[in-house]
Design a protein around this motif. Structure first.
Motif, PDB file in Angstrom:
ATOM      1  N   GLU A 123      31.526 -21.366  29.710  1.00 29.38           N
ATOM      2  CA  GLU A 123      32.565 -20.933  30.652  1.00 29.38           C
ATOM      3  C   GLU A 123      32.185 -21.269  32.087  1.00 29.38           C
ATOM      4  OE1 GLU A 123      34.887 -16.808  31.985  1.00 29.38           O
ATOM      5  OE2 GLU A 123      33.476 -16.802  30.304  1.00 29.38           O
ATOM      6  N   GLU A 124      30.903 -21.032  32.426  1.00 28.11           N
ATOM      7  CA  GLU A 124      30.435 -21.305  33.786  1.00 28.11           C
ATOM      8  C   GLU A 124      30.492 -22.800  34.098  1.00 28.11           C
ATOM      9  OE1 GLU A 124      28.549 -21.282  37.589  1.00 28.11           O
ATOM     10  OE2 GLU A 124      29.856 -19.910  36.472  1.00 28.11           O
TER      11      GLU A 124
ATOM     12  N   GLY B 245      27.628 -21.887  18.613  1.00 25.58           N
ATOM     13  CA  GLY B 245      26.702 -21.515  19.661  1.00 25.58           C
ATOM     14  C   GLY B 245      27.193 -21.786  21.060  1.00 25.58           C
ATOM     15  N   MET B 246      27.518 -23.026  21.340  1.00 29.41           N
ATOM     16  CA  MET B 246      27.770 -23.417  22.717  1.00 29.41           C
ATOM     17  C   MET B 246      29.041 -22.815  23.296  1.00 29.41           C
ATOM     18  SD  MET B 246      27.986 -27.211  24.381  1.00 29.41           S
ATOM     19  CE  MET B 246      26.388 -27.647  23.713  1.00 29.41           C
ATOM     20  N   LEU B 247      30.143 -22.928  22.596  1.00 26.82           N
ATOM     21  CA  LEU B 247      31.406 -22.497  23.174  1.00 26.82           C
ATOM     22  C   LEU B 247      31.523 -20.986  23.296  1.00 26.82           C
ATOM     23  CD1 LEU B 247      34.011 -25.007  21.732  1.00 26.82           C
ATOM     24  CD2 LEU B 247      33.003 -24.915  24.005  1.00 26.82           C
ATOM     25  N   LYS B 248      30.642 -20.254  22.607  1.00 23.66           N
ATOM     26  CA  LYS B 248      30.660 -18.801  22.716  1.00 23.66           C
ATOM     27  C   LYS B 248      29.736 -18.297  23.827  1.00 23.66           C
ATOM     28  CE  LYS B 248      31.824 -17.967  17.858  1.00 23.66           C
ATOM     29  NZ  LYS B 248      31.371 -17.355  16.590  1.00 23.66           N
ATOM     30  N   SER B 249      29.038 -19.183  24.482  1.00 22.50           N
ATOM     31  CA  SER B 249      28.085 -18.761  25.495  1.00 22.50           C
ATOM     32  C   SER B 249      28.750 -18.662  26.868  1.00 22.50           C
ATOM     33  CB  SER B 249      26.915 -19.753  25.575  1.00 22.50           C
ATOM     34  OG  SER B 249      27.311 -20.940  26.238  1.00 22.50           O
ATOM     35  N   LYS B 250      28.138 -17.841  27.736  1.00 19.10           N
ATOM     36  CA  LYS B 250      28.631 -17.730  29.108  1.00 19.10           C
ATOM     37  C   LYS B 250      28.442 -19.034  29.866  1.00 19.10           C
ATOM     38  CE  LYS B 250      26.145 -14.140  30.255  1.00 19.10           C
ATOM     39  NZ  LYS B 250      25.611 -13.006  31.073  1.00 19.10           N
ATOM     40  N   ASN B 251      27.461 -19.825  29.457  1.00 17.48           N
ATOM     41  CA  ASN B 251      27.207 -21.068  30.166  1.00 17.48           C
ATOM     42  C   ASN B 251      28.323 -22.080  29.981  1.00 17.48           C
ATOM     43  OD1 ASN B 251      24.767 -20.737  31.604  1.00 17.48           O
ATOM     44  ND2 ASN B 251      23.611 -20.813  29.700  1.00 17.48           N
TER      45      ASN B 251
ATOM     46  N   LEU C  86      32.392 -25.197  32.781  1.00 16.58           N
ATOM     47  CA  LEU C  86      33.769 -25.684  32.891  1.00 16.58           C
ATOM     48  C   LEU C  86      34.444 -25.142  34.151  1.00 16.58           C
ATOM     49  CD1 LEU C  86      34.784 -25.307  29.136  1.00 16.58           C
ATOM     50  CD2 LEU C  86      34.240 -27.424  30.355  1.00 16.58           C
ATOM     51  N   ALA C  87      34.145 -23.880  34.499  1.00 12.97           N
ATOM     52  CA  ALA C  87      34.712 -23.310  35.721  1.00 12.97           C
ATOM     53  C   ALA C  87      34.178 -24.020  36.961  1.00 12.97           C
ATOM     54  CB  ALA C  87      34.407 -21.814  35.785  1.00 12.97           C
ATOM     55  N   ALA C  88      32.878 -24.336  36.951  1.00 10.35           N
ATOM     56  CA  ALA C  88      32.291 -25.032  38.093  1.00 10.35           C
ATOM     57  C   ALA C  88      32.902 -26.418  38.266  1.00 10.35           C
ATOM     58  CB  ALA C  88      30.775 -25.136  37.904  1.00 10.35           C
ATOM     59  N   TYR C  89      33.163 -27.072  37.151  1.00  2.71           N
ATOM     60  CA  TYR C  89      33.822 -28.388  37.227  1.00  2.71           C
ATOM     61  C   TYR C  89      35.205 -28.255  37.847  1.00  2.71           C
ATOM     62  CZ  TYR C  89      36.117 -32.661  35.676  1.00  2.71           C
ATOM     63  OH  TYR C  89      36.832 -33.849  35.636  1.00  2.71           O
ATOM     64  N   ARG C  90      35.968 -27.276  37.393  1.00  2.00           N
ATOM     65  CA  ARG C  90      37.317 -27.082  37.917  1.00  2.00           C
ATOM     66  C   ARG C  90      37.292 -26.733  39.403  1.00  2.00           C
ATOM     67  NH1 ARG C  90      41.048 -22.707  34.995  1.00  2.00           N
ATOM     68  NH2 ARG C  90      41.236 -24.414  33.485  1.00  2.00           N
ATOM     69  N   GLU C  91      36.296 -25.908  39.781  1.00  2.00           N
ATOM     70  CA  GLU C  91      36.235 -25.431  41.165  1.00  2.00           C
ATOM     71  C   GLU C  91      35.416 -26.346  42.075  1.00  2.00           C
ATOM     72  OE1 GLU C  91      34.624 -21.524  40.596  1.00  2.00           O
ATOM     73  OE2 GLU C  91      36.268 -20.963  39.234  1.00  2.00           O
ATOM     74  N   LYS C  92      34.936 -27.454  41.537  1.00  4.24           N
ATOM     75  CA  LYS C  92      34.199 -28.461  42.293  1.00  4.24           C
ATOM     76  C   LYS C  92      32.986 -27.854  43.011  1.00  4.24           C
ATOM     77  CE  LYS C  92      38.239 -31.416  42.947  1.00  4.24           C
ATOM     78  NZ  LYS C  92      39.106 -32.138  43.915  1.00  4.24           N
ATOM     79  N   ARG C  93      32.165 -27.135  42.239  1.00 11.46           N
ATOM     80  CA  ARG C  93      30.954 -26.523  42.761  1.00 11.46           C
ATOM     81  C   ARG C  93      29.822 -26.718  41.772  1.00 11.46           C
ATOM     82  NH1 ARG C  93      30.044 -21.996  39.759  1.00 11.46           N
ATOM     83  NH2 ARG C  93      31.845 -20.997  38.757  1.00 11.46           N
ATOM     84  N   ASP C  94      28.602 -26.434  42.217  1.00 14.19           N
ATOM     85  CA  ASP C  94      27.466 -26.506  41.316  1.00 14.19           C
ATOM     86  C   ASP C  94      27.461 -25.286  40.394  1.00 14.19           C
ATOM     87  OD1 ASP C  94      26.553 -28.847  42.456  1.00 14.19           O
ATOM     88  OD2 ASP C  94      25.260 -27.799  43.895  1.00 14.19           O
TER      89      ASP C  94
ATOM     90  N   LYS D  97      26.002 -22.207  38.117  1.00 14.08           N
ATOM     91  CA  LYS D  97      24.879 -21.275  38.172  1.00 14.08           C
ATOM     92  C   LYS D  97      24.606 -20.812  36.748  1.00 14.08           C
ATOM     93  CE  LYS D  97      25.980 -19.752  42.868  1.00 14.08           C
ATOM     94  NZ  LYS D  97      26.317 -18.588  43.749  1.00 14.08           N
ATOM     95  N   TRP D  98      23.609 -21.440  36.122  1.00 14.21           N
ATOM     96  CA  TRP D  98      23.393 -21.230  34.700  1.00 14.21           C
ATOM     97  C   TRP D  98      22.774 -19.864  34.402  1.00 14.21           C
ATOM     98  CZ3 TRP D  98      26.352 -24.617  32.877  1.00 14.21           C
ATOM     99  CH2 TRP D  98      26.374 -25.933  33.315  1.00 14.21           C
ATOM    100  N   TYR D  99      23.151 -19.311  33.261  1.00 13.51           N
ATOM    101  CA  TYR D  99      22.565 -18.091  32.745  1.00 13.51           C
ATOM    102  C   TYR D  99      21.399 -18.455  31.814  1.00 13.51           C
ATOM    103  CZ  TYR D  99      26.998 -15.974  34.243  1.00 13.51           C
ATOM    104  OH  TYR D  99      28.078 -15.552  34.966  1.00 13.51           O
ATOM    105  N   PRO D 100      20.427 -17.545  31.631  1.00 11.23           N
ATOM    106  CA  PRO D 100      19.382 -17.801  30.625  1.00 11.23           C
ATOM    107  C   PRO D 100      20.003 -17.983  29.245  1.00 11.23           C
ATOM    108  CG  PRO D 100      18.749 -15.987  32.046  1.00 11.23           C
ATOM    109  CD  PRO D 100      20.188 -16.291  32.361  1.00 11.23           C
ATOM    110  N   SER D 101      19.430 -18.874  28.479  1.00 13.64           N
ATOM    111  CA  SER D 101      19.939 -19.096  27.120  1.00 13.64           C
ATOM    112  C   SER D 101      19.376 -18.062  26.161  1.00 13.64           C
ATOM    113  CB  SER D 101      19.565 -20.493  26.633  1.00 13.64           C
ATOM    114  OG  SER D 101      19.988 -20.656  25.291  1.00 13.64           O
TER     115      SER D 101
END
Length: 283
Positions: free
Chosen positions: A264-265, A256-262, A267-275, A277-281
């Motif tokens: 990716e979002e 479930g989790m690793l296949k979701s867009k959230n 982990l990308a936010a962590y790398r880019e040092k930003r907050d 922006k979550w997608y609906p589950s």
């Protein structure tokens, strides 16, 4: 069909209409947060069979609505969260040999045996007795007012707490505390409930719902997929035992989790040092 009772207009961001209810008030006071208020204060917010069926449908809708991420459940007034089953109706059913309508799969109030997907925070604004206590025992987090109390009075009424309370008490409190509660029918004070690990905080009555909503908003600001899967992974032990829960949690995480867009979002936010922006589950 009765008209839904709302305190606020239905927000446009809901993707589906919620089920009609006649014994509770539905509102959406914070982004992604549902507030459900049992609205029978003159009856100590006890629930007839029809109210339980309504709530079962409502919680199922809540789990399926992608825009909602956390719920708060409370009662109207300052005396009782929920005094349990409407015993006068139950006696009428017995005396007339009427067959009661079936409870939803989630049990009393749609909650006493609910697994569900999303968290429900209880703002216990007074007595939680009988079925009301059975609801509280299966909530995810509990805030309570200073006048809150908890009780399984069934031994005083010629019945038994069979909507989920007994095994949950045993898991939460252990054998001797559970026997003390269910065999004596005594009142568990809110102070004891904190000591026993049931209640998170005691909050003044006038601030109780606001505190619970603040907490729900904190949860709603997090990754909805992570909240759903973390909750299910933890609750699996509640339902099946630790060893099975470990395996199931891994399955949920991988499938479930690793296949979701959230994922990716986040982990990308962590790398880019930003907050993020979550997608609906859509789990």
């Amino acid at each position: 069909m009765t008209t839904p009772r709302t305190k606020n207009p239905v927000p446009s961001w809901l993707s589906t209409p919620y089920p009609s209810v006649s014994h509770s008030i539905i509102s959406f006071p914070r982004p992604h947060v549902l507030l459900v208020t049992i609205n029978r204060p003159s009856h100590m917010n006890c629930l007839p069979v029809e109210a339980t069926i309504e709530l079962g449908a409502l919680w199922s809708w809540y789990d399926s609505e992608p825009a909602l991420r956390c719920a708060v459940f409370t009662g109207a007034g300052t005396r009782a969260f929920c005094a349990g089953m409407d015993l006068k109706q139950r006696l009428d059913i017995i005396n007339t040999n009427d067959v009661a309508l079936d409870y939803p799969r989630g049990g009393f109030g749609g909650m006493s045996n609910r697994t569900g997907k999303k968290p429900i925070v209880v703002a216990c604004n007074g007595h939680a007795h009988g079925g009301g206590f059975e609801i509280v025992l299966n909530a995810d987090v509990i805030f309570a007012s200073p006048n809150a109390s908890f009780r399984l009075p069934e031994v005083l009424r010629g019945v038994a707490a069979l909507a989920g309370a007994l095994p949950r008490c045993m898991m939460l409190f252990g054998n001797h505390r559970t026997m003390d509660l269910c065999l004596s029918g005594r009142v568990l004070s809110v102070e004891e409930a904190v000591q026993w690990g049931l209640v998170k905080e005691i909050v003044p009555q006038e601030k109780l719902v606001s505190r619970a909503l603040d907490y729900a908003s904190d949860i709603a600001a997090l990754c909805p997929d992570s909240v759903i899967i973390s909750r299910l992974g933890a609750r699996e032990a509640w339902e099946t035992g630790v060893s099975r829960a470990t395996i199931r949690g891994q399955e949920l995480y991988a499938d479930g989790m690793l296949k979701s867009k959230n994922a990716e979002e986040g982990l990308a936010a962590y790398r880019e040092k930003r907050d993020p922006k979550w997608y609906p589950s859509h789990l």
